[in-house]
Design an enzyme around this catalytic site. Structure first.
Site, short mmCIF file in Angstrom:
data_model
loop_
_atom_site.label_atom_id
_atom_site.label_comp_id
_atom_site.label_asym_id
_atom_site.label_seq_id
_atom_site.Cartn_x
_atom_site.Cartn_y
_atom_site.Cartn_z
N GLU A 169 -47.47 10.12 27.16
CA GLU A 169 -47.09 11.10 26.13
C GLU A 169 -45.69 10.83 25.59
OE1 GLU A 169 -47.22 14.74 28.36
OE2 GLU A 169 -49.38 14.69 28.67
N GLY B 23 -42.49 10.62 23.36
CA GLY B 23 -41.97 11.27 22.16
C GLY B 23 -40.76 10.52 21.63
N TYR C 121 -26.69 19.43 24.83
CA TYR C 121 -26.80 18.53 25.99
C TYR C 121 -25.56 17.68 26.19
CZ TYR C 121 -31.71 19.29 24.60
OH TYR C 121 -32.90 19.82 24.21
N CYS D 187 -19.68 28.73 12.41
CA CYS D 187 -18.60 29.49 13.06
C CYS D 187 -18.78 29.53 14.58
CB CYS D 187 -18.56 30.90 12.49
SG CYS D 187 -18.32 30.84 10.73
N GLU D 188 -18.66 28.39 15.20
CA GLU D 188 -18.74 28.26 16.66
C GLU D 188 -17.88 27.08 17.06
OE1 GLU D 188 -21.11 29.61 19.01
OE2 GLU D 188 -22.55 30.58 17.68
N TYR E 126 -35.99 14.91 18.25
CA TYR E 126 -35.33 16.17 18.62
C TYR E 126 -34.16 16.46 17.70
CZ TYR E 126 -38.31 15.30 22.63
OH TYR E 126 -39.40 15.03 23.42
N1 LLP Z 1 -44.85 15.46 27.55
C1 LLP Z 1 -44.35 16.64 27.94
C2 LLP Z 1 -45.19 17.54 28.75
C3 LLP Z 1 -43.04 17.00 27.57
O1 LLP Z 1 -42.55 18.17 27.97
C4 LLP Z 1 -42.26 16.12 26.79
C5 LLP Z 1 -40.91 16.47 26.38
C6 LLP Z 1 -42.84 14.90 26.39
C7 LLP Z 1 -44.13 14.59 26.80
C8 LLP Z 1 -42.09 13.89 25.57
O2 LLP Z 1 -40.99 13.42 26.26
P1 LLP Z 1 -40.11 12.22 25.68
O3 LLP Z 1 -40.94 10.98 25.66
O4 LLP Z 1 -39.68 12.59 24.31
O5 LLP Z 1 -38.97 12.15 26.60
N2 LLP Z 1 -34.89 18.29 23.36
C9 LLP Z 1 -34.56 17.35 24.41
C10 LLP Z 1 -35.79 16.71 24.99
C11 LLP Z 1 -36.78 17.70 25.53
C12 LLP Z 1 -38.03 17.05 26.05
C13 LLP Z 1 -39.08 18.08 26.29
N3 LLP Z 1 -40.33 17.55 26.75
C14 LLP Z 1 -33.60 16.33 23.85
O6 LLP Z 1 -33.21 16.44 22.68
O7 LLP Z 1 -33.17 15.43 24.57
#
Ligand code: LLP
Length: 430
Positions: free
Chosen positions: A289, A291, A332, A358-359, A386
């Site tokens: 999966e 992302g 983060y 304003c932060e 993201y």
């Molecule tokens: N599968 C599940 C169940 C997830 O919760 C996530 C991401 C992914 C796949 C995809 O993960 P990736 O390959 O993108 O690492 N907003 C944060 C990242 C949050 C990730 C949430 N879950 C950031 O900007 O670093």
């Protein structure tokens, strides 16, 4: 970065963004031109970069039975989804809204896995109607709801339990999800019992085992630790006559923001398959999966310097993008490279790049050496994942436009929001 570095790729390793004749390009299009024509803040993506990211998985997979379900929460613009659907990707969704996006671009529901800790009945029903491949279930209460909804519409839901293997993926605590203290998944020690009780529910069919241990992972070890625990669970299930068909290892592969050496899909898969073969389990279908690694370095955020402010302790470059456009730095403490798209000669000063919100937490980068003037356009690197998806309207700021470059062409794939858009739907009391 100076004009003499013509032809150089960007530090963050965006292969499809490069300097040419002293100007930064996405594929064949100068970013300065996009900023002038479309305004800033502006998210710019490269179609070729999306294709290259897909190819890095496809080539690593070869003839193995692996389904890549793009973790679309990273970037869910319809044009991005359409590109991946066209290339044959499946999708990892976490809401009814994400399901509608996939269906809107003609994505194959049979390649959708539905993750998330808080699925609601209406979302489950829509996903069952669409015919998704599998629900990644995170609690016993969810199993009961899923079974009830399935029975009520005369269907059976394919289920994979998301187990929590209690491994430390070594990322920021907010994006590390495989530890005991996280809200995610079912403790691996409870998994057999939960599978057994799930097996007794009439609306469910047990098809898989799933985990997702975190994000921005750059080492293979946490994946292999998690895999070992999952394989032991699969053996235990088999001994209790529960035969599963697939193993979902989640997403999490990191990208290069600064000097990281990301883990290549091929490295991960070769090591995973070596273990599967050693255990005689390589007949299982594997699901991934990813992302961030599909889109992160396919995009930059363009922003224009509004003012330079030389305060006693620091120099500030006040730009027109803010934490509402790109939340990662302040949420983060994330590092994103910042480059002028038309570098100028001059002595660089050390700047904090901050927005108009304003932060005090409204910053995009700190302590960067930049030779810049008012009106210069800056590219914030590695903003394809993201970025836009986490944007908000804080301070009644309309969200940025998004544009996809394709060779020498570009296409606006999301119009800039207007203040009128923001006020729509609100009303005052009579
Ligand atoms: N599968 C599940 C169940 C997830 O919760 C996530 C991401 C992914 C796949 C995809 O993960 P990736 O390959 O993108 O690492 N907003 C944060 C990242 C949050 C990730 C949430 N879950 C950031 O900007 O670093």
């Amino acid at each position: 970065m100076t004009p003499s570095l013509s032809g150089a790729a960007l530090p963050a390793g965006h292969p499809h963004f490069h300097f040419q004749d002293g100007a930064l390009y996405a594929e064949g299009v100068p970013l300065q031109l996009l900023a002038e024509r479309l305004g800033t803040p502006l998210y710019v993506y490269s179609r070729a970069a999306l294709q290259a990211a897909w190819a890095s998985y496809r080539d690593a997979i070869g003839s193995r039975d692996i389904l890549v379900c793009y973790g679309m929460k990273a970037n869910s613009n319809l044009a991005v989804l359409k590109e991946f659907a066209r290339l044959g990707a499946g999708f990892d969704i976490v809401s009814g809204g994400e399901l509608q996006r996939v269906l809107a671009v003609g994505g194959d529901p049979a390649k959708i896995v539905f993750s998330g800790v808080g699925k609601q009945a209406w979302e489950i029903r829509q996903a069952l109607d669409a015919g998704v491949k599998c629900f990644n279930v995170e609690s016993e209460a969810e199993l009961h709801l899923l079974s009830d909804v399935a029975v009520s519409i005369g269907k059976q839901a394919n289920v994979s339990l998301r187990v929590n293997p209690d491994v430390d993926a070594g990322a920021h605590p907010y994006i590390s999800t495989g530890l005991k203290e996280n809200k995610f998944g079912i403790a691996i020690a409870d998994a057999l019992r939960v599978y057994q009780s799930a097996g007794a529910l009439p609306g469910l069919r047990l098809t898989g085992v799933d985990c997702h241990i975190g994000s921005q992972i750059t080492e293979v070890a946490p994946y292999l630790d998690a895999l070992d625990k999952l394989l032991a669970l699969i053996d235990t299930l088999k001994a209790s006559d529960i035969e599963i068909e697939h193993l979902d290892l989640g997403g999490g592969l990191g990208i290069r923001y600064t000097d990281e050496t990301p883990l290549a899909p091929a490295t991960l898969l070769d090591q995973v398959y070596a273990r599967l073969q050693a255990r005689g389990l390589d007949h299982l279908k594997l699901i991934l999966e990813p992302g961030r690694s599909m889109v992160g370095n396919a995009g930059v955020l363009l922003t224009t310097v509004q003012f330079l402010k030389h305060a006693e302790a620091r120099n500030f470059a006040i730009v027109d993008a803010a934490m509402n456009d790109l939340l990662r730095p302040t949420l983060y403490d994330a590092w994103h490279g910042v480059l002028p798209v038309s570098p100028r000669d001059g002595v660089p000063l050390e700047y904090d790049v901050v927005g108009p919100v304003c932060e005090s937490g409204d910053w995009l980068a700190k302590g960067r050496a930049l030779a810049i003037e008012r009106g210069d356009v800056l590219a914030v690197e590695s903003a394809g994942a993201y970025g836009m998806v986490m944007a908000s309207n804080y301070n009644t700021r309309p969200r940025a436009a998004e544009v996809m470059v394709d060779g020498a062409q570009y296409h606006v794939i999301r119009q800039r929001e207007t203040v009128t858009d923001l006020l729509r739907g609100e009303s005052t009391l009579p």
